[in-house]
Scaffold this motif. Structure first.
Motif, PDB file in Angstrom:
ATOM      1  N   VAL A   1       0.846  -1.199   0.000  1.00  0.00           N
ATOM      2  CA  VAL A   1       0.000   0.000   0.000  1.00  0.00           C
ATOM      3  C   VAL A   1       0.878   1.245   0.000  1.00  0.00           C
ATOM      4  CG1 VAL A   1      -1.652   1.345   1.345  1.00  0.00           C
ATOM      5  CG2 VAL A   1      -1.977  -1.114   1.097  1.00  0.00           C
ATOM      6  N   HIS A   2       1.916   1.247   0.827  1.00  0.00           N
ATOM      7  CA  HIS A   2       2.792   2.423   0.919  1.00  0.00           C
ATOM      8  C   HIS A   2       3.483   2.697  -0.424  1.00  0.00           C
ATOM      9  CE1 HIS A   2       5.166   5.496   2.839  1.00  0.00           C
ATOM     10  NE2 HIS A   2       6.245   4.978   2.253  1.00  0.00           N
ATOM     11  N   GLU A   3       3.960   1.650  -1.077  1.00  0.00           N
ATOM     12  CA  GLU A   3       4.617   1.837  -2.378  1.00  0.00           C
ATOM     13  C   GLU A   3       3.646   2.416  -3.404  1.00  0.00           C
ATOM     14  OE1 GLU A   3       6.334  -1.841  -3.666  1.00  0.00           O
ATOM     15  OE2 GLU A   3       7.614  -1.993  -1.880  1.00  0.00           O
ATOM     16  N   LYS A   4       2.418   1.901  -3.425  1.00  0.00           N
ATOM     17  CA  LYS A   4       1.418   2.409  -4.367  1.00  0.00           C
ATOM     18  C   LYS A   4       1.094   3.875  -4.083  1.00  0.00           C
ATOM     19  CE  LYS A   4      -1.154  -1.745  -5.584  1.00  0.00           C
ATOM     20  NZ  LYS A   4      -2.509  -2.206  -5.813  1.00  0.00           N
ATOM     21  N   LEU A   5       0.924   4.189  -2.794  1.00  0.00           N
ATOM     22  CA  LEU A   5       0.607   5.572  -2.434  1.00  0.00           C
ATOM     23  C   LEU A   5       1.752   6.519  -2.781  1.00  0.00           C
ATOM     24  CD1 LEU A   5      -1.138   5.130   1.036  1.00  0.00           C
ATOM     25  CD2 LEU A   5      -2.210   5.667  -1.152  1.00  0.00           C
ATOM     26  N   ALA A   6       2.981   6.082  -2.542  1.00  0.00           N
ATOM     27  CA  ALA A   6       4.140   6.928  -2.842  1.00  0.00           C
ATOM     28  C   ALA A   6       4.206   7.236  -4.331  1.00  0.00           C
ATOM     29  CB  ALA A   6       5.421   6.235  -2.370  1.00  0.00           C
ATOM     30  N   ARG A   7       3.877   6.244  -5.168  1.00  0.00           N
ATOM     31  CA  ARG A   7       3.864   6.482  -6.613  1.00  0.00           C
ATOM     32  C   ARG A   7       2.763   7.467  -7.006  1.00  0.00           C
ATOM     33  NH1 ARG A   7       3.148   0.930  -8.542  1.00  0.00           N
ATOM     34  NH2 ARG A   7       3.891   0.109  -6.586  1.00  0.00           N
ATOM     35  N   MET A   8       1.723   7.563  -6.166  1.00  0.00           N
ATOM     36  CA  MET A   8       0.609   8.471  -6.450  1.00  0.00           C
ATOM     37  C   MET A   8       0.831   9.865  -5.852  1.00  0.00           C
ATOM     38  SD  MET A   8      -2.464   5.767  -5.787  1.00  0.00           S
ATOM     39  CE  MET A   8      -3.789   6.902  -6.114  1.00  0.00           C
ATOM     40  N   GLY A   9       1.946  10.058  -5.107  1.00  0.00           N
ATOM     41  CA  GLY A   9       2.250  11.372  -4.564  1.00  0.00           C
ATOM     42  C   GLY A   9       2.138  11.493  -3.056  1.00  0.00           C
ATOM     43  N   TYR A  10       1.879  10.412  -2.364  1.00  0.00           N
ATOM     44  CA  TYR A  10       1.786  10.434  -0.899  1.00  0.00           C
ATOM     45  C   TYR A  10       3.172  10.703  -0.318  1.00  0.00           C
ATOM     46  CZ  TYR A  10       1.288   8.488   3.830  1.00  0.00           C
ATOM     47  OH  TYR A  10       1.299   8.296   5.186  1.00  0.00           O
ATOM     48  N   THR A  11       3.249  11.622   0.652  1.00  0.00           N
ATOM     49  CA  THR A  11       4.547  12.004   1.220  1.00  0.00           C
ATOM     50  C   THR A  11       4.708  11.593   2.679  1.00  0.00           C
ATOM     51  OG1 THR A  11       3.675  14.178   1.809  1.00  0.00           O
ATOM     52  CG2 THR A  11       4.786  13.978  -0.330  1.00  0.00           C
ATOM     53  N   GLY A  12       3.742  10.876   3.216  1.00  0.00           N
ATOM     54  CA  GLY A  12       3.806  10.470   4.616  1.00  0.00           C
ATOM     55  C   GLY A  12       4.756   9.309   4.829  1.00  0.00           C
ATOM     56  N   SER A  13       4.925   8.958   6.096  1.00  0.00           N
ATOM     57  CA  SER A  13       5.860   7.890   6.461  1.00  0.00           C
ATOM     58  C   SER A  13       5.224   6.519   6.288  1.00  0.00           C
ATOM     59  CB  SER A  13       6.305   8.063   7.916  1.00  0.00           C
ATOM     60  OG  SER A  13       5.236   7.762   8.788  1.00  0.00           O
ATOM     61  N   ASP A  14       6.097   5.508   6.236  1.00  0.00           N
ATOM     62  CA  ASP A  14       5.587   4.143   6.143  1.00  0.00           C
ATOM     63  C   ASP A  14       4.890   3.738   7.431  1.00  0.00           C
ATOM     64  OD1 ASP A  14       8.023   4.096   7.542  1.00  0.00           O
ATOM     65  OD2 ASP A  14       8.407   2.010   6.973  1.00  0.00           O
ATOM     66  N   ARG A  15       5.276   4.327   8.541  1.00  0.00           N
ATOM     67  CA  ARG A  15       4.629   4.020   9.815  1.00  0.00           C
ATOM     68  C   ARG A  15       3.175   4.497   9.803  1.00  0.00           C
ATOM     69  NH1 ARG A  15       2.723   1.119  12.911  1.00  0.00           N
ATOM     70  NH2 ARG A  15       2.467   1.610  15.094  1.00  0.00           N
ATOM     71  N   SER A  16       2.936   5.680   9.269  1.00  0.00           N
ATOM     72  CA  SER A  16       1.567   6.188   9.154  1.00  0.00           C
ATOM     73  C   SER A  16       0.732   5.280   8.265  1.00  0.00           C
ATOM     74  CB  SER A  16       1.558   7.602   8.576  1.00  0.00           C
ATOM     75  OG  SER A  16       2.156   8.500   9.473  1.00  0.00           O
ATOM     76  N   THR A  17       1.350   4.794   7.195  1.00  0.00           N
ATOM     77  CA  THR A  17       0.645   3.890   6.293  1.00  0.00           C
ATOM     78  C   THR A  17       0.321   2.584   6.996  1.00  0.00           C
ATOM     79  OG1 THR A  17       1.848   4.856   4.434  1.00  0.00           O
ATOM     80  CG2 THR A  17       0.737   2.766   4.044  1.00  0.00           C
ATOM     81  N   ARG A  18       1.291   2.013   7.710  1.00  0.00           N
ATOM     82  CA  ARG A  18       1.063   0.750   8.415  1.00  0.00           C
ATOM     83  C   ARG A  18      -0.059   0.887   9.433  1.00  0.00           C
ATOM     84  NH1 ARG A  18       6.676   0.678   9.069  1.00  0.00           N
ATOM     85  NH2 ARG A  18       6.442   0.756  11.337  1.00  0.00           N
ATOM     86  N   ARG A  19      -0.070   2.000  10.166  1.00  0.00           N
ATOM     87  CA  ARG A  19      -1.104   2.227  11.173  1.00  0.00           C
ATOM     88  C   ARG A  19      -2.482   2.313  10.521  1.00  0.00           C
ATOM     89  NH1 ARG A  19       0.887   6.630  13.118  1.00  0.00           N
ATOM     90  NH2 ARG A  19       2.241   5.587  14.598  1.00  0.00           N
TER      91      ARG A  19
END
Length: 123
Positions: free
Chosen positions: A80-98
């Motif tokens: 999920v984090h990798e997909k979001l980062a490709r879409m422009g998400y700038t948050g941390s992987d910890r925020s994504t995991r939570r």
């Protein structure tokens, strides 16, 4: 910040005395503290909880929910984090995991099997 027990005592003291200063004297705190707790209680918020803050992941939650639903709760947070980062998400992987953890838990609560079907112990 007051803990839950102190907060309850302060609010109970105010309910008893109907006075900010009287409640403060009974509980050993400032009348300003009593007033802040009353304002929070009257506004319907949990006293001492503070205001809800927007998280950097919040605009992305519907997309994450779609992915969790499509994968039947099997998608991993790192994917999920990798997909979001490709879409422009700038948050941390910890925020994504939570966020993924919270969404998956909600998905599981809404998609349980019939009560007792596969969860009965073997006799």
């Amino acid at each position: 910040m007051k803990d839950a027990l102190e907060t309850v005592k302060i609010l109970a003291a105010y309910d008893l005395t109907k006075s900010l200063r009287g409640a403060a004297e009974l509980t050993g705190c400032s009348h300003h503290t009593v007033q802040r707790l009353l304002v929070e209680r009257d506004a319907g918020r949990a006293p001492g909880a503070g205001p809800a803050r927007e998280r950097v992941i919040d605009p992305w939650l519907p997309k994450i929910e779609d992915w969790v639903e499509a994968s039947h709760g099997r998608i991993r947070a790192d994917v999920v984090h990798e997909k979001l980062a490709r879409m422009g998400y700038t948050g941390s992987d910890r925020s994504t995991r939570r966020a993924v953890s919270e969404i998956k838990a909600a998905y599981r609560r809404g998609n349980r099997r019939a009560e007792g079907r596969h969860y009965l112990p073997h006799a």
